[in-house]
Design a protein around this motif. Sequence first.
Motif: not given
Length: 173
Positions: A34-38, A61-65
Motif C-alpha cells: 500500500e505504501r508503494l502503491l501510494r 492503481p491496485h490492478q496496475k501495480v
Amino acid sequence: MTHANLMNNYFNPNTVYTEEDFRRRFQMRRHVFERLLRDVQHVNPYFRQKHDRVSRLSFSPHQKVTVAFRMMAYGSPADSMDEAHGMSESTCLDTLAEFCDTIVKDEYLYEPNQEDLDRLIRKVKDHGFPSMIGSLDCMHWDWKNCPTGWLEGFSRRSRKSTIVLEVVTSYDT
C-alpha cells in the motif's frame, strides 16, 4: 469487476484472504504494498485511475501495480493477465514499463549522496546505532518473460534475465 474482486480478496476490511495469504502471494506485507502503491500514484499520473474517452473508469492503481508485481515476481507472461485481471497484453507491458521507470526515478532506487549518508549517520548515532547504513537483503528474481527488447539490461552473465530487489533500512523503520 476484476477491481472489485481484487479489493474484496485482499484490500477491503474483512478480506477473503488473510495477511499471511497476502504475504505469500504478493511476496510482501500489505502495508508495504500500500505504501508503494501510494508512492507510485504520487510520482506517476499513469497509476491514478481516470476515465477513458467513453467515460468508463480505467484500470485501478491496485490492478496496475498487482499486474506489474505478478509479471516480475512470478514471471507471468503479459498475455496471461487478461483472464485474471482483464488487462490486455499491450496494457500489461505498458504498465510494467511505467512501474519500472517510476521505481527507478523515485526514492526507492536512487543512490544516496554523501550529504544523505552524513545526515543518516547523525540520526542513527543519536539512537545508539552508529554506522548502521547497509543492505539488509538483496536477491535476484528470475524474470522468465522479460520483454525481448529489455533482455540486455536485465541479464546477468548467465544470460538469464533477473530483477534485483534490495531492501535497506533506516533509523526509523
